[in-house]
Design an enzyme around this catalytic site. Structure first.
Site, PDB file in Angstrom:
ATOM      1  N   TYR A   1      -2.582  -0.172  10.493  1.00  0.00           N
ATOM      2  CA  TYR A   1      -2.536  -0.523   9.066  1.00  0.00           C
ATOM      3  C   TYR A   1      -1.181  -0.173   8.465  1.00  0.00           C
ATOM      4  CZ  TYR A   1      -3.643  -0.427   4.067  1.00  0.00           C
ATOM      5  OH  TYR A   1      -3.636  -0.634   2.715  1.00  0.00           O
TER       6      TYR A   1
ATOM      7  N   SER B   1       0.864  -1.180   0.000  1.00  0.00           N
ATOM      8  CA  SER B   1       0.000   0.000   0.000  1.00  0.00           C
ATOM      9  C   SER B   1       0.894   1.221   0.000  1.00  0.00           C
ATOM     10  CB  SER B   1      -0.887   0.014   1.247  1.00  0.00           C
ATOM     11  OG  SER B   1      -1.493   1.280   1.438  1.00  0.00           O
TER      12      SER B   1
END
Length: 266
Positions: free
Chosen positions: A151, A138
């Site tokens: 995250y 990501s």
């Protein structure tokens, strides 16, 4: 003998788009995800493209199931050329509202699952002296994002794993690469979790994420699938997809400014 790819998180979104693209490029596909019905739908679409598909229901956070996935894939196809680690979940919320259980879950799926598949398939790649590992991370593994500490930690860990593995395995003929998507408009919200001091705050974060997914900054699953194909075909080390390419570059050049902007706008 056709090349073969294993894709985790293959039942929807990025994983499904990647499976169909690799099938179009002549690959037989091993599909892994938790939901058998969805996996079989994707497998049928792969077969309609004239390629073989093997659907193996797998919870990638469970090492025994991952070992079974790799063993079964090798039993059926005898060789694997590409591993695409794609399964993942997203979590948004302040650190004070993120429990240890939340941390364990996100690290199990977003980091440990990647390590499990790599450990399981690595002897096969080393024996053959070739193979490609693609870790789908990501842009949150390249820069911090507001209220997404758990995250981002999991994705920074994937970035570190990828870059260090590349250093170690490249001389042995194994290509290790990363694809770093920005926010992707797929079935993202289905796998997203939101935390807050109360349900109202959690819903606020959910709505903010949903709003972003409906803007032009969001990538499409097919964009990420194409990036995965590009790193494999052209032996690239990394591609940052979509709007994330701009924001991560700005963060690399002006980290203090970007942190100030994010703090003011979060």
């Amino acid at each position: 003998m056709s090349p073969t790819v294993i894709i985790t998180g293959a039942s929807q979104g990025i994983g499904k788009a990647t499976a169909l693209l690799f099938a179009q490029q002549g690959y037989d596909v091993v599909l892994a995800a938790r939901q058998p019905e969805r996996l079989e739908v994707v497998a049928a679409e792969v077969r309609n493209l004239g390629r073989q598909a093997l659907a193996i229901p797998t919870d990638v956070s469970q090492v025994e199931q991952v070992n079974h996935l790799i063993e079964k894939a090798l039993d059926v196809y005898s060789h694997i050329d590409v591993l695409v680690n794609n399964a993942g979940i997203c979590m948004t919320g302040p650190i004070e509202n993120t429990s240890l259980s939340d941390w364990q879950q996100i690290m199990n799926v977003n980091f440990w699952a990647y390590l499990y598949t790599i450990q399981a398939i690595l002897p096969h790649f080393l024996q053959r002296g070739t193979g490609t590992i693609v870790n789908v991370g990501s842009f949150g593994g390249k820069m911090p994002l507001p209220n997404m500490t758990a995250y981002c930690t999991s994705k920074y860990a994937v970035t570190g794993l990828t870059e260090t593995l590349r250093l170690e395995l490249q001389p042995k003929g194994i290509h290790v690469c990363a694809v770093q998507p920005s926010v992707t408009n797929s079935d993202f919200m289905e796998r997203s979790q939101f935390r807050g001091k109360d349900e109202q705050e959690a819903q606020k974060y959910r709505q903010q994420m949903n709003d972003i997914l409906n803007t032009a900054v969001a990538s499409q699953p097919e964009d990420v699938a194409q990036a995965i194909w590009d790193v494999v075909k052209h032996h690239k080390d990394e591609i940052v997809v979509g709007s994330g390419a701009v924001t991560t570059t700005v963060y690399r050049l002006f980290p203090s400014l970007m942190q100030w902007i994010m703090q003011k706008t979060s």
